[in-house]
Design an enzyme around this catalytic site. Sequence first.
Site, PDB file in Angstrom:
ATOM      1  N   SER A 199       0.686  -1.220   0.000  1.00  0.00           N
ATOM      2  CA  SER A 199       0.003   0.056  -0.033  1.00  0.00           C
ATOM      3  C   SER A 199       0.895   1.352  -0.220  1.00  0.00           C
ATOM      4  O   SER A 199       1.942   1.427  -0.751  1.00  0.00           O
ATOM      5  CB  SER A 199      -1.058  -0.023   1.125  1.00  0.00           C
ATOM      6  OG  SER A 199      -2.060   0.803   1.098  1.00  0.00           O
ATOM      7  N   ASP A 364      -9.112  -3.712  -5.685  1.00  0.00           N
ATOM      8  CA  ASP A 364      -8.745  -4.491  -4.627  1.00  0.00           C
ATOM      9  C   ASP A 364      -9.656  -3.831  -3.307  1.00  0.00           C
ATOM     10  O   ASP A 364      -9.373  -4.487  -2.537  1.00  0.00           O
ATOM     11  CB  ASP A 364      -7.146  -4.816  -4.310  1.00  0.00           C
ATOM     12  CG  ASP A 364      -6.860  -3.407  -3.560  1.00  0.00           C
ATOM     13  OD1 ASP A 364      -7.464  -2.500  -3.428  1.00  0.00           O
ATOM     14  OD2 ASP A 364      -5.555  -3.540  -3.143  1.00  0.00           O
ATOM     15  N   HIS A 398      -7.417  -5.705  -0.725  1.00  0.00           N
ATOM     16  CA  HIS A 398      -6.138  -5.095  -0.149  1.00  0.00           C
ATOM     17  C   HIS A 398      -5.423  -5.720   0.987  1.00  0.00           C
ATOM     18  O   HIS A 398      -4.278  -5.709   0.843  1.00  0.00           O
ATOM     19  CB  HIS A 398      -6.707  -3.523   0.219  1.00  0.00           C
ATOM     20  CG  HIS A 398      -5.493  -2.646   0.292  1.00  0.00           C
ATOM     21  ND1 HIS A 398      -4.930  -1.986  -0.889  1.00  0.00           N
ATOM     22  CD2 HIS A 398      -5.016  -1.867   1.176  1.00  0.00           C
ATOM     23  CE1 HIS A 398      -3.912  -1.219  -0.605  1.00  0.00           C
ATOM     24  NE2 HIS A 398      -4.175  -0.853   0.594  1.00  0.00           N
TER      25      HIS A 398
END
Length: 421
Positions: A199, A364, A398
């Site tokens: 991320s 995601d 994610h």
Amino acid sequence: MAPQLRLVLAILLIYLIGTPTSVLASLHPVVLVPGNTCGQLDARLTDEYEPPGPGCGVLKQGRGWFRLWENFTALQEDPSLFRCYADQLRLVYDPVAGDYRNVPGVETRVVSIGTTRSFRFDDPARKNVCMEALVEALEGVGYSEGVNLFGAPYDFRYAPAAPGLPSRVFSEFSSRLKLLIKVTSRRNGNKPVILVTHSIGGLFSMEFLDRTPLSWRRRFIKHLVMLCLGVGGSPLNMWPLASKTLAANPSSLQASVLTYGNRSFASMFSLLPSPNVYGNTPLVITRDRSYSAQDMADYLAAAGFSENVVARYRTRALPVTLGLRAPLVPMTSINGIGVPTVDKLVFWDGNFCGMPQLVNGDGDGQINVQTVLALQGLIGDDPEQPYFKSILIPNTTHKGMISDESALKRVVNEILRASAS
Ligand SMILES: *[C@@H]1O[C@H](CO)[C@@H](O)[C@H](O)[C@H]1NC(C)=O
Ligand SMILES: *[C@@H]1O[C@H](CO)[C@@H](O)[C@H](O)[C@H]1NC(C)=O
Ligand SMILES: *[C@@H]1O[C@H](CO)[C@@H](O)[C@H](O)[C@H]1NC(C)=O
């Protein structure tokens, strides 16, 4: 040779080499850079601190370091601490220094720098948010914490600023990461390091790499494995900034931090949608007007940010987004797709405090496929980029990327492949 002597020699050899397996010797060391909210923070209060109300901090003033982000146990025992901790986590902008800083009277430090220990939280709600399952998976294939596996937690409230502007905390993170990578390499037979990010950790790492000399990068970085990040932000990140009221009434410390520390964090602008990727596509829609990435300054003003704050978006954060470049080290990008991901927010009656209607696209759940395609374009098209592969894993969120068994297996395989290449 007498058996005893052989034993003594073997023990001596193990003692001298330290880590005796051939597996360790062949693996390239890994440094993990986790996602948003993954660095734990300790704080210390001085007399300068002005508590937002009675009970906040008075007891702690002058009492040394305590866990600020986050101590689940302490918050369970005394929920009134939440208001205090949220206040102590805020940032303020110092116009003299031209930089963000802690609230006066609050000192902070990142816990367990250089290790992955900081990725483990006692809060069950934060399970699997911060690469702890990836650490275990890497240990399962022979990696070993403190030997060839390290972590680079950072203070997620701060962010890289446009080149030339002060961003003390990001600069300090960069220096520490540089040293960690150098020492890790030296302690592993001078092998270059595999940097694995999740991320927003990827943004910090790309900025870090971009600001190192190319010769350094090519000497010390074997491969960049970037998980769950495109270039050019996500429309979802416009939501927590929509309203002052949302920020003023968070229901928990987590909610408060996730609304970007009551709209005070420098990092709140780091992953806003980029005009380069989203152009003039409407992202926030009301009856009277819509806001695209190109209208971001108008959107922020409409959401109640002052002129000064909007100017900081324009001068500090936006140039970083627009200036992202290929890292020029071998790179594998892995993203989830097939999960509904916010593409547009509709506040039809113009009330940014209300619940928007969400229009989903693909991604995601947090990172949209558009930004992944933009990454492929940015990096794939750079003639100087040595090796680049983009992998899309269907039906992977994610968080799932660093916690679902099958996704983790894929990620670990790609790390091993990078190590063996
Ligand atoms: C969390 O707070 C409790 C007090 O409620 C304290 O005993 C504990 O040491 C703290 N945890 C950390 C990691 O600082
Ligand atoms: C958030 O900010 C608002 C106004 O700026 C303030 O009234 C409120 O107390 C803050 N909330 C927290 C949890 O710090
Ligand atoms: C997607 O993942 C979920 C949860 O892991 C699973 O229940 C579902 O069957 C998967 N769907 C497809 C199409 O693979």
